[in-house]
Write an enzyme that holds these catalytic residues in place. Structure first.
Site, mmCIF file in Angstrom:
data_model
loop_
_atom_site.group_PDB
_atom_site.id
_atom_site.type_symbol
_atom_site.label_atom_id
_atom_site.label_comp_id
_atom_site.label_asym_id
_atom_site.label_seq_id
_atom_site.Cartn_x
_atom_site.Cartn_y
_atom_site.Cartn_z
ATOM 1 N N GLY A 24 32.973 50.266 52.137
ATOM 2 C CA GLY A 24 31.663 49.652 51.959
ATOM 3 C C GLY A 24 30.946 49.984 50.673
ATOM 4 O O GLY A 24 29.776 49.613 50.501
ATOM 5 N N GLY A 26 31.799 48.938 47.634
ATOM 6 C CA GLY A 26 31.864 47.860 46.652
ATOM 7 C C GLY A 26 33.142 47.834 45.831
ATOM 8 O O GLY A 26 33.158 47.274 44.731
ATOM 9 N N LYS A 27 34.226 48.421 46.363
ATOM 10 C CA LYS A 27 35.492 48.432 45.624
ATOM 11 C C LYS A 27 35.981 47.020 45.326
ATOM 12 O O LYS A 27 36.435 46.725 44.219
ATOM 13 C CB LYS A 27 36.557 49.189 46.419
ATOM 14 C CG LYS A 27 36.236 50.630 46.718
ATOM 15 C CD LYS A 27 37.383 51.314 47.442
ATOM 16 C CE LYS A 27 37.682 50.707 48.802
ATOM 17 N NZ LYS A 27 36.582 50.872 49.752
ATOM 18 N N THR A 28 35.895 46.147 46.336
ATOM 19 C CA THR A 28 36.398 44.787 46.146
ATOM 20 C C THR A 28 35.618 44.058 45.067
ATOM 21 O O THR A 28 36.189 43.425 44.171
ATOM 22 C CB THR A 28 36.343 44.012 47.464
ATOM 23 O OG1 THR A 28 37.216 44.629 48.414
ATOM 24 C CG2 THR A 28 36.766 42.565 47.269
ATOM 25 N N SER A 29 34.288 44.127 45.120
ATOM 26 C CA SER A 29 33.466 43.443 44.117
ATOM 27 C C SER A 29 33.772 43.941 42.708
ATOM 28 O O SER A 29 33.936 43.146 41.771
ATOM 29 C CB SER A 29 31.983 43.640 44.430
ATOM 30 O OG SER A 29 31.640 43.028 45.656
ATOM 31 N N ASP A 51 44.692 46.727 51.179
ATOM 32 C CA ASP A 51 43.929 46.968 52.402
ATOM 33 C C ASP A 51 44.441 46.064 53.516
ATOM 34 O O ASP A 51 44.495 44.847 53.348
ATOM 35 C CB ASP A 51 42.447 46.669 52.136
ATOM 36 C CG ASP A 51 41.542 47.126 53.265
ATOM 37 O OD1 ASP A 51 42.041 47.362 54.378
ATOM 38 O OD2 ASP A 51 40.324 47.239 53.032
ATOM 39 N N THR A 525 30.826 39.794 53.988
ATOM 40 C CA THR A 525 32.115 40.405 54.281
ATOM 41 C C THR A 525 32.104 41.252 55.550
ATOM 42 O O THR A 525 32.993 41.100 56.400
ATOM 43 C CB THR A 525 32.600 41.232 53.074
ATOM 44 O OG1 THR A 525 32.771 40.356 51.958
ATOM 45 C CG2 THR A 525 33.926 41.912 53.377
#
Length: 620
Positions: A24, A26-29, A51, A525
């Site tokens: 949560g 913000g790794k993906t962003s 993931d 998400t």
């Protein structure tokens, strides 16, 4: 504390970039935005998610698979998901395929059964991962490979596997294993060795730790940094995402939010001084799509009340909502305390909090456990999350409450000793040596943790067991293991399986014994990942008890422009949960102080005023 803004425009980026951190944060962003910037600068970039609960599809609005897919409208950028189940199917076929037409059907079926467990899923995903960094032919068409890694516990395991498997292959002199999935690993040894070397090479690999300006998140980043350094991955940097600065001194909530972040950074000053640090400002709304990703590195100019980004997974009804419709009415008589009253009625059983990493499962699980104990019940609070931060300090503070954690290292060693003293008791020297080799396999940890999970669930026969479970991907693999591991353990026939293992799936499916609470944030998400989890649970004949929406700014009373934009942007997701997804919904507003310790947790439970409300679902 002041740090420079994070920039993806760097000439010295290494070939391999890993974004990792607590769920949560913000790794993906950030990984997506960095990959996008690199592609826009003329680089050929492959973006990869390791993931099990990847949401790259949602960010880009395109269906991805385990092969590179060009992102529409973005020259030079491709993406893929390492899908564990698909990787396992391909892995099984690589092992068994050459034997078709040579071995009899009975032997092939036996091999397939041996490759049916969750251990195969992990090995197969690892095989895909190492192929991308250990085989030069795979990634030769890309200048950079950017990994959006799983939440921290999974990431650490993925990283350590490169050494664990290499060491196991060094020590396994027989080339045999009773676990089946190890078949064919020897021929991948060169690729695995190259992966180990690549991860440790500072000229090839950069580890980008991502954190929020929050105490727990920064502690997790520090722990991750230390453990990865021990694995030889020393080229690290830290990005602090979601840094907030109040627009003025008059707004109490905005001031509290800024002070909370500043305080967390100050307390972590020692860690922050140990590596390069940069920051990303808090954005006014959820980041989706190409333009949203570009906005991460830009000053926001969104007008207050601007329409939020449309998710590829939104329902048709919610896509039409422009943020102006009224939210369903509040029910002042409903509270988290009322929900706990329902949960406490049977006097025993299992309560599980599930959802995407970083949504607050640990805090909510702890609050429920404390409240149940305060009602006079015997309660055990435990976690299966490899990256959990359950507050052991709670143990002993409340009468009737105990706190524990499934420690993979301790459980693996205990399981190893158990197998050696039972199955190995009557073996000769050669047989015992073979068994010990088998038990050094990383698969052994998966079996040990599974048995421990079943043991914790079984405690619900006599008391309440509150389980703070792992982030969604790990949880799904764990639940899937209830059937696949049973087959695997029976096939091994090492010993009679405990009653808890034999009855686990039945207990999870019994709504009178197990109640599952899906925890989410009011963002695209987390909501859509919780919705996907709910569908997976229902396919497994497990019906969630209710939803909890955490850390909401709904009706927060702030006049800060950015917080007002975030409040308005989140309302569509509140509406989506209330109208289309949940049978029971509780909403917890953002807290000025982190709810740590027994008094704060009880206050969170009992709050019915401005910090807590519940919403009535209007559509089933």
């Amino acid at each position: 504390m002041s740090f420079p803004a994070f920039s993806a425009r760097r000439a010295d980026w290494t070939r391999y970039l890993f974004f990792t951190g607590k769920g949560g944060v913000g790794k993906t962003s950030l990984s997506c935005a960095t990959a996008l910037r690199l592609a826009e600068s003329g680089r050929r970039v492959l973006l990869v998610s390791t993931d099990p609960a990847s949401n790259l599809d949602e960010v880009f609005g395109v269906a991805l698979s385990n092969t590179p897919t060009l992102i529409p409208g973005m020259s030079g950028l491709s993406a893929l998901n390492i899908d564990p189940e698909e990787a396992a199917r391909a892995y099984r076929e690589r092992v068994i395929g050459p034997m078709r037409g040579i071995l009899p059907e009975a032997a092939l079926r036996s091999m397939e059964e041996g490759l049916s467990g969750s251990c195969t899923v992990e090995i197969a995903a690892f095989d895909e991962f190492t192929g991308l960094i250990g085989n030069p032919e795979v990634g030769q068409s890309f200048d950079h490979i950017v990994f959006d890694t799983a939440p921290t516990g999974h990431t650490l395991r993925l990283m350590s596997l490169a050494k664990a498997w290499d060491q196991f292959l060094d020590e396994n002199t027989s080339g045999a294993s009773c676990l089946g999935p190890l078949a064919g690993l020897e021929k991948q040894r060169a690729v695995y060795s190259a992966a180990v070397e690549t991860l440790a090479d500072k000229n090839l690999t950069t580890l980008v730790l991502v954190s929020r300006p929050q105490a727990a998140s920064l502690r997790e980043a520090e722990r991750t940094s230390r453990e990865l350094r021990e694995l030889g991955i020393g080229n690290q940097m830290l990005v602090i995402n979601g840094v907030f600065e109040a627009s003025g001194p008059a707004d109490a909530l905005a001031g509290a939010l800024q002070r909370r972040g500043d305080s967390a950074l100050e307390r972590a000053s020692g860690f922050l001084g140990s590596l390069p640090v940069s920051t990303v400002a808090l954005r006014p709304k959820n980041i989706l799509g190409i333009e949203g990703l570009r906005s991460i590195f830009e000053e926001t100019t969104d007008p207050i009340g601007g329409r939020c980004a449309v998710s590829a997974h939104s329902s048709p009804q919610s896509e039409k909502w422009d943020g102006t419709a009224a939210i369903p009415p509040r029910l002042d008589f409903s509270s988290l305390d009322d929900l706990i009253a329902e949960l406490s009625a049977p006097g025993r059983g299992v309560i599980m909090t599930m959802g995407k990493g970083g949504v607050g499962k640990t805090t909510i699980a702890a609050a429920i456990a404390v409240a149940l104990a305060e009602r006079g019940h015997a309660v055990h609070l435990s976690t299966t999350d490899p990256a959990a931060h359950v507050a052991e300090a709670l143990s002993g503070e409340v009468t009737g409450l105990t706190v524990g954690r499934i420690d993979p290292v301790a459980e693996t060693e205990a399981y190893r000793r158990h197998v050696l003293t039972t199955a190995g008791a009557n073996m000769d020297k050669a047989g015992l040596a073979l068994l010990e080799e088998d038990l050094r396999s990383p698969c052994t940890e998966e079996i040990a943790v599974f048995r421990a999970f079943a043991r914790e669930v079984a405690k619900g026969k006599d008391k309440f067991v509150v389980l703070d479970t792992a982030p969604t991907g790990h949880t799904l693999l764990l639940l899937d293991a209830t059937e696949s591991y049973q087959r695997e353990l029976n096939r091994q026939a090492r010993s009679t399986q405990p009653e808890g293992v034999l009855r686990l799936l039945d207990r999870l499916r019994d709504p009178e014994f197990t109640r599952i609470l899906l925890v989410t944030l009011p963002e695209a998400t987390p909501v859509h990942e919780a919705a996907a989890l709910q569908e997976d649970l229902r396919r497994a004949r497990i019906e969630p008890f209710g939803w909890i929406i955490n850390q909401s700014l709904f009706e927060c009373g702030s006049n800060d422009p950015l917080l007002r934009q975030r409040e308005m942007a989140e309302q569509r997701y509140l509406r989506e949960v209330v109208d289309h997804l949940a049978k029971r919904v509780a909403l917890i507003r953002w807290q000025a102080d982190e709810p740590v310790g027994t008094p704060a947790l009880l206050a969170l439970v009992r709050e019915t005023g401005p910090a807590f409300t519940s919403l009535q679902p209007t559509l089933r």
